[in-house]
Enzyme design. Sequence first.
Site, PDB file in Angstrom:
ATOM      1  N   ASP A  48     -48.510  99.672 -59.164  1.00  0.00           N
ATOM      2  CA  ASP A  48     -47.088 100.031 -59.074  1.00  0.00           C
ATOM      3  C   ASP A  48     -46.537  99.700 -57.689  1.00  0.00           C
ATOM      4  O   ASP A  48     -45.351  99.903 -57.422  1.00  0.00           O
ATOM      5  CB  ASP A  48     -46.844 101.500 -59.463  1.00  0.00           C
ATOM      6  CG  ASP A  48     -47.532 102.488 -58.544  1.00  0.00           C
ATOM      7  OD1 ASP A  48     -48.287 102.072 -57.658  1.00  0.00           O
ATOM      8  OD2 ASP A  48     -47.295 103.707 -58.722  1.00  0.00           O
ATOM      9  N   ASP A  87     -51.407 100.274 -63.548  1.00  0.00           N
ATOM     10  CA  ASP A  87     -51.028 101.547 -62.937  1.00  0.00           C
ATOM     11  C   ASP A  87     -50.039 102.294 -63.809  1.00  0.00           C
ATOM     12  O   ASP A  87     -49.006 101.717 -64.198  1.00  0.00           O
ATOM     13  CB  ASP A  87     -50.311 101.241 -61.611  1.00  0.00           C
ATOM     14  CG  ASP A  87     -50.972 101.891 -60.427  1.00  0.00           C
ATOM     15  OD1 ASP A  87     -51.752 102.836 -60.615  1.00  0.00           O
ATOM     16  OD2 ASP A  87     -50.704 101.427 -59.308  1.00  0.00           O
ATOM     17  N   GLU A 119     -52.908 108.361 -60.540  1.00  0.00           N
ATOM     18  CA  GLU A 119     -53.061 109.000 -59.236  1.00  0.00           C
ATOM     19  C   GLU A 119     -53.227 110.509 -59.397  1.00  0.00           C
ATOM     20  O   GLU A 119     -52.545 111.125 -60.217  1.00  0.00           O
ATOM     21  CB  GLU A 119     -51.818 108.730 -58.369  1.00  0.00           C
ATOM     22  CG  GLU A 119     -51.656 107.281 -57.972  1.00  0.00           C
ATOM     23  CD  GLU A 119     -50.500 107.053 -56.990  1.00  0.00           C
ATOM     24  OE1 GLU A 119     -49.918 108.036 -56.488  1.00  0.00           O
ATOM     25  OE2 GLU A 119     -50.183 105.873 -56.753  1.00  0.00           O
ATOM     26  N   GLU A 186     -57.910 105.863 -51.150  1.00  0.00           N
ATOM     27  CA  GLU A 186     -56.935 105.191 -50.276  1.00  0.00           C
ATOM     28  C   GLU A 186     -56.735 105.955 -48.970  1.00  0.00           C
ATOM     29  O   GLU A 186     -56.461 107.153 -48.954  1.00  0.00           O
ATOM     30  CB  GLU A 186     -55.588 105.055 -51.016  1.00  0.00           C
ATOM     31  CG  GLU A 186     -54.522 104.377 -50.160  1.00  0.00           C
ATOM     32  CD  GLU A 186     -53.356 103.810 -50.951  1.00  0.00           C
ATOM     33  OE1 GLU A 186     -53.392 103.807 -52.195  1.00  0.00           O
ATOM     34  OE2 GLU A 186     -52.390 103.356 -50.298  1.00  0.00           O
TER      35      GLU A 186
HETATM   36  O1  KIV Z   1     -50.215 100.053 -56.600  1.00  0.00           O
HETATM   37  C1  KIV Z   1     -51.165  99.578 -55.961  1.00  0.00           C
HETATM   38  O2  KIV Z   1     -51.141  98.428 -55.516  1.00  0.00           O
HETATM   39  C2  KIV Z   1     -52.328 100.433 -55.748  1.00  0.00           C
HETATM   40  C3  KIV Z   1     -53.406  99.918 -54.863  1.00  0.00           C
HETATM   41  C4  KIV Z   1     -52.947  99.994 -53.465  1.00  0.00           C
HETATM   42  C5  KIV Z   1     -54.677 100.629 -55.046  1.00  0.00           C
HETATM   43  O3  KIV Z   1     -52.381 101.517 -56.255  1.00  0.00           O
END
Ligand code: KIV
Length: 268
Positions: A48, A87, A119, A186
């Site tokens: 995302d 995501d 997340e 992260e």
């Molecule tokens: O959205 C994204 O690019 C991510 C990565 C940074 C792990 O979640």
Amino acid sequence: MKTTDKITVPHLIEMKKQGDKIACLTAYDWLFASLLDQAGLDVILVGDSAAMVFSGHETTLPISLDEMVYHSRCVSRGVKRALIVADMPFLSFQISPEETLRNAGRFLKEGGAEAVKIEGGMAVAETIRRLTGAGIPVMGHLGLTPQSIKAFGGYRVRGKKRDESAELVRDAKILERAGVFSIVLEKIPATLAKKITAGVSVPTIGIGAGPSCDGQILVTPDMLGLFEKFKPKFVRQYAKLGPAVVDAVSRYAADVKKGRYPSREESY
Ligand code: KIV
């Protein structure tokens, strides 16, 4: 594993067992996805982060489920080998269990993805259980989770304080028990990432989490030097494509304006 083998969820678990590092990057469109796949990545994440590096928003919050499914569909057309993870955007997995399942299912049914990423820690464990129970593989994401940026109040390293670090260790185990097949860590201290990695059987994928994770991920426009609004310390730029694009385009514009392009050889 031969490099031509299609990467699957069980492959990634096996890679951790064998001590093989997992290389991951993000993609948002067919063209880059096919280039990344040719380069031999194990995982391509339809992140995302598209909200920021593709659509120009300040955070990841505004991107919609429809937009993410669209990006996922574009990416999946370009990928033959890597595992495609999509995501789940902000508020696509918090409203109700039914809506979450329907939303996650769209990534597999319409988006060509093979797994989704969510997340959060303890608060999303039940959601993860429900998705994995329905046959949807889930990647977890702990530490600096950008969808919580308003609650965090900024992009500082997470898990430096004792209570935060204990919570992350606990959450990693909760996610593992809930059935995730891997966990993105992260922007947390390298020592904490090492401890979490040793404490779970599923692979950890670090971004700003030091060298001990089972794999690494970066946002592709960051590592290619295409996105230059800000550059976190953990980003290593493998190219400077932003300036290269500006240079190529200005030479093209100058050639057009001066009548140097197209030439006779480039005409019919
Ligand atoms: O959205 C994204 O690019 C991510 C990565 C940074 C792990 O979640």
